[in-house]
Design a protein around this motif. Sequence first.
Motif, PDB file in Angstrom:
ATOM      1  N   ARG A 192      -0.383   3.398  41.904  1.00 25.85           N
ATOM      2  CA  ARG A 192       0.024   2.019  42.190  1.00 25.85           C
ATOM      3  C   ARG A 192      -0.535   1.027  41.171  1.00 25.85           C
ATOM      4  O   ARG A 192       0.048  -0.026  40.937  1.00 25.85           O
ATOM      5  CB  ARG A 192      -0.478   1.607  43.597  1.00 25.85           C
ATOM      6  CG  ARG A 192       0.067   2.463  44.734  1.00 25.85           C
ATOM      7  CD  ARG A 192       1.491   2.104  45.109  1.00 25.85           C
ATOM      8  NE  ARG A 192       1.697   0.666  45.166  1.00 25.85           N
ATOM      9  CZ  ARG A 192       1.317  -0.115  46.167  1.00 25.85           C
ATOM     10  NH1 ARG A 192       0.714   0.414  47.211  1.00 25.85           N
ATOM     11  NH2 ARG A 192       1.540  -1.418  46.144  1.00 25.85           N
ATOM     12  N   VAL A 193      -1.707   1.367  40.608  1.00 25.27           N
ATOM     13  CA  VAL A 193      -2.385   0.420  39.701  1.00 25.27           C
ATOM     14  C   VAL A 193      -2.996   1.156  38.515  1.00 25.27           C
ATOM     15  O   VAL A 193      -3.520   2.258  38.676  1.00 25.27           O
ATOM     16  CB  VAL A 193      -3.549  -0.323  40.436  1.00 25.27           C
ATOM     17  CG1 VAL A 193      -4.195  -1.368  39.522  1.00 25.27           C
ATOM     18  CG2 VAL A 193      -3.095  -0.960  41.725  1.00 25.27           C
ATOM     19  N   LEU A 194      -2.922   0.516  37.357  1.00 27.86           N
ATOM     20  CA  LEU A 194      -3.619   0.958  36.150  1.00 27.86           C
ATOM     21  C   LEU A 194      -4.593  -0.169  35.799  1.00 27.86           C
ATOM     22  O   LEU A 194      -4.148  -1.307  35.619  1.00 27.86           O
ATOM     23  CB  LEU A 194      -2.572   1.046  35.043  1.00 27.86           C
ATOM     24  CG  LEU A 194      -2.613   2.155  34.025  1.00 27.86           C
ATOM     25  CD1 LEU A 194      -2.352   3.474  34.716  1.00 27.86           C
ATOM     26  CD2 LEU A 194      -1.536   1.901  32.978  1.00 27.86           C
ATOM     27  N   CYS A 213       0.995  -1.417  29.306  1.00 24.38           N
ATOM     28  CA  CYS A 213       1.688  -2.236  30.315  1.00 24.38           C
ATOM     29  C   CYS A 213       3.162  -1.826  30.409  1.00 24.38           C
ATOM     30  O   CYS A 213       3.727  -1.768  31.501  1.00 24.38           O
ATOM     31  CB  CYS A 213       1.576  -3.721  29.989  1.00 24.38           C
ATOM     32  SG  CYS A 213      -0.079  -4.356  30.265  1.00 24.38           S
ATOM     33  N   ARG A 214       3.747  -1.547  29.265  1.00 27.39           N
ATOM     34  CA  ARG A 214       5.165  -1.151  29.274  1.00 27.39           C
ATOM     35  C   ARG A 214       5.340   0.159  30.053  1.00 27.39           C
ATOM     36  O   ARG A 214       6.216   0.288  30.906  1.00 27.39           O
ATOM     37  CB  ARG A 214       5.673  -0.986  27.830  1.00 27.39           C
ATOM     38  CG  ARG A 214       7.186  -0.729  27.730  1.00 27.39           C
ATOM     39  CD  ARG A 214       7.638  -0.515  26.292  1.00 27.39           C
ATOM     40  NE  ARG A 214       7.073   0.668  25.678  1.00 27.39           N
ATOM     41  CZ  ARG A 214       7.441   1.929  25.942  1.00 27.39           C
ATOM     42  NH1 ARG A 214       8.386   2.161  26.824  1.00 27.39           N
ATOM     43  NH2 ARG A 214       6.856   2.946  25.330  1.00 27.39           N
ATOM     44  N   LEU A 215       4.467   1.120  29.769  1.00 23.32           N
ATOM     45  CA  LEU A 215       4.558   2.419  30.456  1.00 23.32           C
ATOM     46  C   LEU A 215       4.409   2.257  31.964  1.00 23.32           C
ATOM     47  O   LEU A 215       5.134   2.884  32.748  1.00 23.32           O
ATOM     48  CB  LEU A 215       3.461   3.367  29.937  1.00 23.32           C
ATOM     49  CG  LEU A 215       3.623   3.834  28.500  1.00 23.32           C
ATOM     50  CD1 LEU A 215       2.340   4.501  28.008  1.00 23.32           C
ATOM     51  CD2 LEU A 215       4.812   4.796  28.401  1.00 23.32           C
ATOM     52  N   GLY A 220       6.961   1.118  37.734  1.00 22.54           N
ATOM     53  CA  GLY A 220       6.713   0.246  38.892  1.00 22.54           C
ATOM     54  C   GLY A 220       5.245   0.163  39.279  1.00 22.54           C
ATOM     55  O   GLY A 220       4.893  -0.135  40.418  1.00 22.54           O
ATOM     56  N   ILE A 221       4.361   0.438  38.295  1.00 24.75           N
ATOM     57  CA  ILE A 221       2.912   0.432  38.562  1.00 24.75           C
ATOM     58  C   ILE A 221       2.316  -0.900  38.100  1.00 24.75           C
ATOM     59  O   ILE A 221       2.667  -1.402  37.030  1.00 24.75           O
ATOM     60  CB  ILE A 221       2.246   1.613  37.799  1.00 24.75           C
ATOM     61  CG1 ILE A 221       2.769   2.934  38.363  1.00 24.75           C
ATOM     62  CG2 ILE A 221       0.733   1.532  37.842  1.00 24.75           C
ATOM     63  CD1 ILE A 221       2.388   4.157  37.522  1.00 24.75           C
ATOM     64  N   PHE A 222       1.404  -1.447  38.903  1.00 25.82           N
ATOM     65  CA  PHE A 222       0.754  -2.699  38.514  1.00 25.82           C
ATOM     66  C   PHE A 222      -0.295  -2.455  37.424  1.00 25.82           C
ATOM     67  O   PHE A 222      -0.991  -1.432  37.466  1.00 25.82           O
ATOM     68  CB  PHE A 222       0.029  -3.324  39.714  1.00 25.82           C
ATOM     69  CG  PHE A 222       0.953  -3.960  40.701  1.00 25.82           C
ATOM     70  CD1 PHE A 222       1.670  -5.103  40.370  1.00 25.82           C
ATOM     71  CD2 PHE A 222       1.106  -3.417  41.981  1.00 25.82           C
ATOM     72  CE1 PHE A 222       2.521  -5.698  41.281  1.00 25.82           C
ATOM     73  CE2 PHE A 222       1.956  -4.013  42.895  1.00 25.82           C
ATOM     74  CZ  PHE A 222       2.678  -5.150  42.546  1.00 25.82           C
ATOM     75  N   THR A 223      -0.426  -3.408  36.507  1.00 24.62           N
ATOM     76  CA  THR A 223      -1.496  -3.323  35.506  1.00 24.62           C
ATOM     77  C   THR A 223      -2.481  -4.476  35.709  1.00 24.62           C
ATOM     78  O   THR A 223      -2.081  -5.625  35.891  1.00 24.62           O
ATOM     79  CB  THR A 223      -0.944  -3.422  34.068  1.00 24.62           C
ATOM     80  OG1 THR A 223       0.063  -4.446  34.026  1.00 24.62           O
ATOM     81  CG2 THR A 223      -0.365  -2.117  33.605  1.00 24.62           C
TER      82      THR A 223
END
Length: 420
Positions: A192-194, A213-215, A220-223
């Motif tokens: 869900r988050v990086l 961020c692009r990846l 659909g993962i938050f950065t």
Amino acid sequence: MRRRDFARLIALGGSAALVPRNVFAVPPLAPTPQQPDERFWRTVRDQFLMPPDLAVMNAANLCPSPAPVLEAVYRNTKDIDADPSFDNRQKMAAGKDETRRLVAAWLRVTPEEIVLTRNTSEANNLVSSGLDLKSGDEVVIFSDNHPSNNEAWKTKSKRFGYSVSVIEQPNPHPGADFYVEAFTRAMTPRTRVLAFSHQTSTVGDVLPARELCRLARERGIFTLIDGASALGFMDLDLSAIQPDFYTGSAHKWPCGPKEVGVLYLNERAQRALHPSIISAYPGAVGSSRTLEAMGQRDEPAIIGFGEAIKFQNGIGLKAIEARSRALAQALITGLDRIDGVHLWTHPDPSRSGTIVTFRPGNLDVRKLAAALYQNDRIGCATRTGQDRPGIRLSPHIYNTMAEIDRAVSAVATYMRQGVS
Ligand SMILES: Cc1ncc(COP(=O)(O)O)c(C=O)c1O
């Protein structure tokens, strides 16, 4: 208050050691020349209180504020204390929103996307506390993040039931491709988050923020980018990097007042983030209306952050980044020539920024730092323990090339002679 009054007040109230220079008698900065030279950077240095013989290279921890920032903080504090009525203080809310506008323009985003926090720690924690995460979810963190990021995610995972996976940080910096691959491999359908740092505070490794961020966005993962060591030295364009969350502190490289920070969050992130603090006195626009209702704030400090941004804009963000990098590169080149010194920071400017960390052979790190401060008037940070131990030097625009030379030559001398 006029500069002269402020100078008199400082002269009356401060000891010589506490107030070594009368920066308020110094004229405002002249426009930055096309090719800023040492003479120009010395006029920048003249805006800071530090005495000429003191070279503090610890921007990754705390930066001093230049005269216009000190003056704004004092002027507004005095204004409030002279008349603390609601009627008089109304204008402080407008000042706060002016800072928001300046921060937004500085980062190339909108004021609706800016929440003024107390520091990076608070901003990071607003994210780790405010997202709906539960058992089965996964957060990917970077091993070299600050505790306000990593320890916070780990501690909260026990409460909310999500799992945390960690991307290790090899040394030396293995290159952007390594991180693109490592993060890509770590992301799963449950992620869900990086959460990673733009420039690490340990050895100054710079991560490929835009690509990561692009990846994440594609999945659909938050950065969450911790920008504590990038904000204020890098000429940042968040509209290009496109993180969901970006955090930083005014009291580091922006040279703003202490205990003011920023949380940038885009619209998608705003929809997903619950406020962790619910109180009075929110901001006027966008996310600040819900996420910045944190009760009474130090508005003069927040207004001072706006002054710090004006000071930076006055010099020019490109000039600041180029200067900070040039100082760090000069340190790297000089230290690398010293027998026995091992650099933990990668010399390639695409992998590092403005933080230079090295192991001084077998010298005792604490003794070396003490000698540098006491004998050579050089302020640094120490890294003790097993993990990339040594000295960290993080210069900024108030340092001169002569100070860099002094630091290199002092380290060379101690490496030859030892420290007691
Ligand atoms: C990368 C990084 N993140 C977060 C922090 C915490 O900053 P603050 O103490 O301003 O909250 C620091 C402080 O050194 C840092 O270097």
